[in-house]
Design a protein around this motif. Sequence first.
Motif, PDB file in Angstrom:
ATOM      1  N   THR A 155      29.804   9.521  34.524  1.00 26.22           N
ATOM      2  CA  THR A 155      29.225  10.851  34.685  1.00 26.22           C
ATOM      3  C   THR A 155      28.099  11.028  33.661  1.00 26.22           C
ATOM      4  N   LEU A 156      27.327  12.062  33.855  1.00 22.29           N
ATOM      5  CA  LEU A 156      26.165  12.337  33.007  1.00 22.29           C
ATOM      6  C   LEU A 156      26.537  12.219  31.527  1.00 22.29           C
ATOM      7  N   GLU A 157      25.829  11.351  30.808  1.00 27.42           N
ATOM      8  CA  GLU A 157      26.202  11.066  29.424  1.00 27.42           C
ATOM      9  C   GLU A 157      25.722  12.120  28.437  1.00 27.42           C
ATOM     10  N   ARG A 158      24.557  12.689  28.690  1.00 29.15           N
ATOM     11  CA  ARG A 158      23.997  13.615  27.709  1.00 29.15           C
ATOM     12  C   ARG A 158      22.894  14.445  28.350  1.00 29.15           C
ATOM     13  N   ILE A 159      22.715  15.654  27.849  1.00 35.93           N
ATOM     14  CA  ILE A 159      21.629  16.528  28.301  1.00 35.93           C
ATOM     15  C   ILE A 159      20.694  16.774  27.123  1.00 35.93           C
ATOM     16  N   GLU A 160      19.442  16.496  27.293  1.00 32.22           N
ATOM     17  CA  GLU A 160      18.447  16.720  26.241  1.00 32.22           C
ATOM     18  C   GLU A 160      17.389  17.698  26.745  1.00 32.22           C
ATOM     19  N   LEU A 161      17.065  18.692  25.934  1.00 24.92           N
ATOM     20  CA  LEU A 161      15.963  19.591  26.245  1.00 24.92           C
ATOM     21  C   LEU A 161      14.700  19.067  25.583  1.00 24.92           C
ATOM     22  N   THR A 162      13.566  19.233  26.239  1.00 25.24           N
ATOM     23  CA  THR A 162      12.292  18.766  25.693  1.00 25.24           C
ATOM     24  C   THR A 162      11.775  19.749  24.652  1.00 25.24           C
ATOM     25  N   ALA A 163      10.776  19.316  23.915  1.00 27.20           N
ATOM     26  CA  ALA A 163      10.166  20.190  22.906  1.00 27.20           C
ATOM     27  C   ALA A 163       9.568  21.428  23.551  1.00 27.20           C
ATOM     28  N   ASP A 164       8.955  21.269  24.712  1.00 28.03           N
ATOM     29  CA  ASP A 164       8.373  22.425  25.402  1.00 28.03           C
ATOM     30  C   ASP A 164       9.448  23.411  25.842  1.00 28.03           C
ATOM     31  N   GLN A 165      10.584  22.891  26.241  1.00 31.43           N
ATOM     32  CA  GLN A 165      11.668  23.783  26.657  1.00 31.43           C
ATOM     33  C   GLN A 165      12.271  24.521  25.471  1.00 31.43           C
ATOM     34  N   LEU A 166      12.302  23.886  24.324  1.00 33.41           N
ATOM     35  CA  LEU A 166      12.896  24.505  23.145  1.00 33.41           C
ATOM     36  C   LEU A 166      11.966  25.506  22.473  1.00 33.41           C
ATOM     37  N   ALA A 167      10.657  25.332  22.632  1.00 30.94           N
ATOM     38  CA  ALA A 167       9.698  26.232  21.992  1.00 30.94           C
ATOM     39  C   ALA A 167       9.571  27.521  22.801  1.00 30.94           C
ATOM     40  N   PRO A 168       9.579  28.684  22.165  1.00 35.65           N
ATOM     41  CA  PRO A 168       9.415  29.936  22.918  1.00 35.65           C
ATOM     42  C   PRO A 168       8.036  29.981  23.567  1.00 35.65           C
ATOM     43  N   PRO A 169       7.954  30.368  24.833  1.00 40.98           N
ATOM     44  CA  PRO A 169       6.659  30.397  25.510  1.00 40.98           C
ATOM     45  C   PRO A 169       5.714  31.446  24.933  1.00 40.98           C
ATOM     46  N   ASP A 170       6.291  32.495  24.346  1.00 39.51           N
ATOM     47  CA  ASP A 170       5.476  33.566  23.757  1.00 39.51           C
ATOM     48  C   ASP A 170       6.165  34.011  22.470  1.00 39.51           C
ATOM     49  N   PRO A 171       5.772  33.452  21.308  1.00 36.93           N
ATOM     50  CA  PRO A 171       6.446  33.804  20.050  1.00 36.93           C
ATOM     51  C   PRO A 171       6.440  35.297  19.754  1.00 36.93           C
ATOM     52  N   GLY A 172       5.363  35.968  20.133  1.00 34.87           N
ATOM     53  CA  GLY A 172       5.294  37.410  19.910  1.00 34.87           C
ATOM     54  C   GLY A 172       6.363  38.153  20.695  1.00 34.87           C
ATOM     55  N   ARG A 173       6.543  37.740  21.949  1.00 36.59           N
ATOM     56  CA  ARG A 173       7.562  38.374  22.770  1.00 36.59           C
ATOM     57  C   ARG A 173       8.961  38.069  22.230  1.00 36.59           C
TER      58      ARG A 173
END
Length: 605
Positions: free
Chosen positions: A390-408
């Motif tokens: 079964t699926l060994e691991r789930i990794e999020l990318t840097a783009d997914q981890l970074a907030p799309p709008d830091p101000g928001r």
Amino acid sequence: MPSLEPMSTAPNDDPIKHVVVLMMENHSFDQMLGCLKQVYPELEGVDPTNPYSNFDLAGKRFSQAPTTERQMLLDPHHEVGHVAIQLENHNGGFVKDFDQSFSHATPPCTDQDKQFIMGYYSLNFLPALHALAQEFTICDHWFSSLPGPTWPNRFFVLSGTANGRVAMPGDETHKVDLPGWFEQDQPTIFDRLSEKGIHWKVYFHDAPQSWVLCHQRRPENVARYFYISRFHADARGLADDFPAFCFIEPDFMGYDENDDHPPHDIMKAEKLIADVYNSLRANPDLWKSTLLVIIYDEHGGFYDHVEPPEAIQPDNHREEYTFDRLGLRVPALLVSPCVKQGVERTQFDHTSLLKYLIDKWGLGPLGKRTEAATSIGVAIRTGEPIRENTLERIELTADQLAPPDPGREEQAADVETAHHKALAAMWPYTKAEADERLPRISTAIARFFEAIKDVFDYLARFFYGEATAMSISPSQPDHISGKQGKWAVLHQHFAVFLSHQKTMSVSVLAGKIRDVSLPLPEREHAVRALASLTGRKFHRTPETLEQVGESGQPVSPPAVPDSAGVVYKVPLKSAFPPVPPQGGSAVGTTNSIASADEWLKLHHH
């Protein structure tokens, strides 16, 4: 020789030994998992060629459509009255209710906001939820337990009832009976597990919402609450030491909020889901016998096209609602090497989880709704080899981890929802309970100094501004909170209560351990709680037939005699050592009880 292993009325070949429940917040099935219809045509999901529609107050149509919006600052209403509007005309009132609620807000809702109510995430946009959905079992008819908000639905998943309450504390649109809310004294799944001596824990981030349940605030139960870092540590340990049942509460407040409740970035929730899965999956011995249940408490005001069915009333409480209808469908996944890859179409609600646990371990009842529910056990593969690879691991990318709008994201950290206000309202009740256990003069002096501190804090903010609002909570000593200092204060309050009750719990647990009139499973249960508090493996201290040391090689630890001076050999894999032979002072004890008693004699007075 009586057995202290948990009894089971589930199928004898049920391979599950550990049930982990991760409960997230406020999203509908169509929104989060409806896209999986393109993988499984039989799934009751979103059909892009024939989408459902709603209309706003001006008669403008808004249809289901893919969205990439990660963060919505407005929190759609989901209280009972609002959900009643949303369900009008066969689930045709979602946009209407949102429009009525926010058209006069500051700023008012936009057409883009209204479209988000009808939006759904495209396949693989959600890196953790969609990966697990394609690998394990999707429950496409799992309904929340009532058409209403967070707290009563969370009560249902832990107790099978909401004791007649549905109006959220802190929601100014309702007259809320706060004492009634904080006197949720019904039996819970944790009570039923404790009665059978079954090991359980609650892992949390900032504020355990389950403390609203009165029994959970008792010292002996607070002793089983641990910060989330302990979950990851426990998952790395021996499978036999891991709780048979554990409940994970996400971060509910502040910048790090990862409960998936608007207005925070949904990728924070995806990271939490991935982290929990990765920790379980990384331990092969634990993983092969674990069921991870990922569910959402309620739909959060977001569109779902399936109308909720009628429901059995859980009890005679009707103070605020009749409890005769289920809520909207919510995302629900069963994750385990012991479930199929596909869709489970059986109708469930939150009490279906309780039904499985009760059947599995022969627990006491939790209301009429739970008794009549269909157990999620129908989705467990019994008598078959566990799934490999079964699926060994789930990794999020840097783009997914970074907030799309830091101000928001900074704005979101300051938004105070009804859920936040309810958690803030809970603190005085926990504090009052802690104070009641102290001498009256001590609490009076403490309140006097707290009042003086509050006055100085107010004057400092008045003269020097927000700079003085910087706060550090003992629960998060590496975090400084600026304008969100209010959340750090709440973190601190809950950490203080946790510390106080855990300290008090040692005396309570000692009493249970030494009470020979109690059933052995209940005394062993107290030993496990004390072991979790102290880090000592009392159930592993006697001489064992086999034990693995730090070097990875079998070692034989020194034998530890019981109070009668008798040494008993116990296999390592026995979570509950056998009862010693009858006779002498060893009657009514076990090695683990004796070991815990010896520790208490040395360290507890």
